[in-house]
Design a protein around this motif. Structure first.
Motif, mmCIF file in Angstrom:
data_model
loop_
_atom_site.group_PDB
_atom_site.id
_atom_site.type_symbol
_atom_site.label_atom_id
_atom_site.label_comp_id
_atom_site.label_asym_id
_atom_site.label_seq_id
_atom_site.Cartn_x
_atom_site.Cartn_y
_atom_site.Cartn_z
ATOM 1 N N ILE A 4 -23.264 87.000 -1.377
ATOM 2 C CA ILE A 4 -24.484 86.312 -1.156
ATOM 3 C C ILE A 4 -25.768 87.007 -0.752
ATOM 4 O O ILE A 4 -25.048 87.216 0.502
ATOM 5 C CB ILE A 4 -25.070 84.541 -1.090
ATOM 6 C CG1 ILE A 4 -22.987 83.823 -1.996
ATOM 7 C CG2 ILE A 4 -26.073 84.138 -1.618
ATOM 8 C CD1 ILE A 4 -23.341 82.620 -1.663
ATOM 9 N N LEU A 5 -26.186 87.829 -1.196
ATOM 10 C CA LEU A 5 -27.515 88.249 -0.266
ATOM 11 C C LEU A 5 -29.110 87.619 -0.488
ATOM 12 O O LEU A 5 -28.887 86.734 -1.788
ATOM 13 C CB LEU A 5 -27.805 89.796 -1.588
ATOM 14 C CG LEU A 5 -29.043 90.274 -1.366
ATOM 15 C CD1 LEU A 5 -28.906 90.820 0.275
ATOM 16 C CD2 LEU A 5 -29.149 91.828 -1.710
ATOM 17 N N ARG A 6 -29.006 86.879 0.734
ATOM 18 C CA ARG A 6 -30.061 86.119 0.542
ATOM 19 C C ARG A 6 -31.166 86.754 0.594
ATOM 20 O O ARG A 6 -31.831 87.201 1.911
ATOM 21 C CB ARG A 6 -29.819 85.181 1.894
ATOM 22 C CG ARG A 6 -29.204 83.983 1.161
ATOM 23 C CD ARG A 6 -28.154 83.005 2.226
ATOM 24 N NE ARG A 6 -27.076 82.433 1.886
ATOM 25 C CZ ARG A 6 -26.775 81.503 1.438
ATOM 26 N NH1 ARG A 6 -27.447 80.440 1.715
ATOM 27 N NH2 ARG A 6 -25.756 80.800 1.025
ATOM 28 N N VAL A 7 -32.777 87.126 0.128
ATOM 29 C CA VAL A 7 -33.753 87.633 0.367
ATOM 30 C C VAL A 7 -35.052 86.695 0.348
ATOM 31 O O VAL A 7 -34.744 86.079 -1.096
ATOM 32 C CB VAL A 7 -33.785 88.669 -0.195
ATOM 33 C CG1 VAL A 7 -32.898 89.960 0.974
ATOM 34 C CG2 VAL A 7 -33.796 88.752 -1.439
ATOM 35 N N ASN A 8 -36.083 86.885 0.618
ATOM 36 C CA ASN A 8 -37.635 85.935 0.201
ATOM 37 C C ASN A 8 -38.061 87.187 -1.121
ATOM 38 O O ASN A 8 -38.579 86.449 -1.548
ATOM 39 C CB ASN A 8 -37.904 85.414 1.855
ATOM 40 C CG ASN A 8 -37.289 84.296 1.896
ATOM 41 O OD1 ASN A 8 -36.896 84.135 1.729
ATOM 42 N ND2 ASN A 8 -37.338 84.186 3.302
ATOM 43 N N THR A 9 -37.994 87.958 -0.191
ATOM 44 C CA THR A 9 -39.053 89.527 -1.631
ATOM 45 C C THR A 9 -37.987 90.157 -1.384
ATOM 46 O O THR A 9 -38.035 91.153 -0.924
ATOM 47 C CB THR A 9 -40.526 89.199 -0.341
ATOM 48 O OG1 THR A 9 -40.917 88.257 -0.186
ATOM 49 C CG2 THR A 9 -41.177 90.042 -1.243
ATOM 50 N N THR A 19 -42.772 91.760 -4.289
ATOM 51 C CA THR A 19 -42.085 90.456 -5.242
ATOM 52 C C THR A 19 -41.643 89.220 -5.000
ATOM 53 O O THR A 19 -40.132 89.672 -4.015
ATOM 54 C CB THR A 19 -41.770 90.991 -6.157
ATOM 55 O OG1 THR A 19 -41.954 92.225 -7.252
ATOM 56 C CG2 THR A 19 -41.116 89.860 -7.541
ATOM 57 N N PRO A 20 -42.199 88.279 -4.627
ATOM 58 C CA PRO A 20 -41.615 87.670 -4.466
ATOM 59 C C PRO A 20 -39.879 86.964 -5.466
ATOM 60 O O PRO A 20 -40.189 87.277 -6.152
ATOM 61 C CB PRO A 20 -41.960 86.111 -4.505
ATOM 62 C CG PRO A 20 -43.398 86.505 -4.403
ATOM 63 C CD PRO A 20 -43.417 87.899 -4.935
ATOM 64 N N MET A 21 -39.362 86.550 -4.603
ATOM 65 C CA MET A 21 -37.586 86.091 -5.514
ATOM 66 C C MET A 21 -38.181 84.971 -6.362
ATOM 67 O O MET A 21 -37.399 85.135 -7.664
ATOM 68 C CB MET A 21 -36.694 85.023 -5.009
ATOM 69 C CG MET A 21 -36.105 86.692 -3.813
ATOM 70 S SD MET A 21 -35.279 87.819 -5.029
ATOM 71 C CE MET A 21 -34.611 87.128 -6.057
ATOM 72 N N ALA A 22 -39.069 83.755 -6.084
ATOM 73 C CA ALA A 22 -39.423 82.346 -7.295
ATOM 74 C C ALA A 22 -40.162 83.471 -8.395
ATOM 75 O O ALA A 22 -39.812 83.499 -10.221
ATOM 76 C CB ALA A 22 -40.059 82.156 -6.727
ATOM 77 N N THR A 23 -40.966 85.143 -8.350
ATOM 78 C CA THR A 23 -41.499 85.510 -9.891
ATOM 79 C C THR A 23 -40.308 86.040 -10.368
ATOM 80 O O THR A 23 -40.686 86.278 -11.267
ATOM 81 C CB THR A 23 -42.192 86.426 -8.668
ATOM 82 O OG1 THR A 23 -42.925 86.143 -8.632
ATOM 83 C CG2 THR A 23 -42.976 87.210 -10.307
ATOM 84 N N VAL A 24 -39.047 86.623 -9.094
ATOM 85 C CA VAL A 24 -37.841 87.461 -10.514
ATOM 86 C C VAL A 24 -36.907 86.659 -10.622
ATOM 87 O O VAL A 24 -36.872 86.664 -12.178
ATOM 88 C CB VAL A 24 -37.061 88.176 -9.429
ATOM 89 C CG1 VAL A 24 -35.998 88.893 -10.092
ATOM 90 C CG2 VAL A 24 -37.555 89.380 -8.370
ATOM 91 N N ASN A 25 -37.157 85.685 -11.013
ATOM 92 C CA ASN A 25 -36.287 84.345 -10.938
ATOM 93 C C ASN A 25 -36.822 83.410 -12.246
ATOM 94 O O ASN A 25 -36.343 83.386 -13.331
ATOM 95 C CB ASN A 25 -36.079 83.314 -9.866
ATOM 96 C CG ASN A 25 -35.133 82.128 -10.865
ATOM 97 O OD1 ASN A 25 -34.413 81.980 -11.142
ATOM 98 N ND2 ASN A 25 -35.578 80.792 -10.888
ATOM 99 N N GLN A 26 -38.326 83.333 -12.048
ATOM 100 C CA GLN A 26 -38.844 82.499 -13.172
ATOM 101 C C GLN A 26 -39.301 84.128 -14.296
ATOM 102 O O GLN A 26 -39.900 83.775 -15.589
ATOM 103 C CB GLN A 26 -40.948 82.505 -12.219
ATOM 104 C CG GLN A 26 -40.500 80.897 -11.961
ATOM 105 C CD GLN A 26 -39.884 79.781 -12.572
ATOM 106 O OE1 GLN A 26 -40.136 79.518 -13.784
ATOM 107 N NE2 GLN A 26 -38.746 79.126 -11.938
#
Length: 120
Positions: A4-9, A19-26
């Motif tokens: 698991i790679l855990r990053v915020n941005t 790019t925030p990870m939320a943007t990648v996911n959404q």
């Protein structure tokens, strides 16, 4: 063993573009399908496809959507005269119909649909 790679941005090497990870996911497609006469030639997150009759197709998601307020983009056509419309959206899948400009349902060789929204 899975990692698991855990990053915020995510950022480029010069740290100029991030790019925030939320943007990648959404921003990623949650499902897509390439139909050929009612049969899926290729797909992502599609569990099954059904030919409901001339110009009427349904497919179910492998992973459901969190609600039915997602976006469907599609294209279909023969000689630039066929419309692609989504007639039913559910958390479990969608129904797509193809009509010519005379409002007659018609089968197509190429029909593509892409879903953007929140997975369950």
């Amino acid at each position: 063993m899975a990692s698991i790679l855990r990053v915020n941005t995510l950022t480029d090497a010069s740290s100029n573009n991030s790019t925030p990870m939320a943007t990648v996911n959404q921003g990623t497609a949650k499902s897509w399908v390439d139909l050929n006469g009612g049969t899926a030639d290729d797909s992502f997150n599609v569990g099954s496809d059904t030919d409901n009759g001339t110009g009427n197709y349904s497919f179910t998601f492998t992973t459901n959507m969190s609600n039915a307020n997602y976006s469907v983009s599609g294209s279909a056509g023969i000689n630039e005269n066929v419309m692609h419309c989504t007639t039913a959206k559910a958390t479990t899948g969608i129904t797509v119909k193809h009509r010519d400009f005379g409002n007659t349902l018609t089968d197509l060789v190429n029909s593509m649909s892409t879903i953007h929204g929140d997975s369950a």
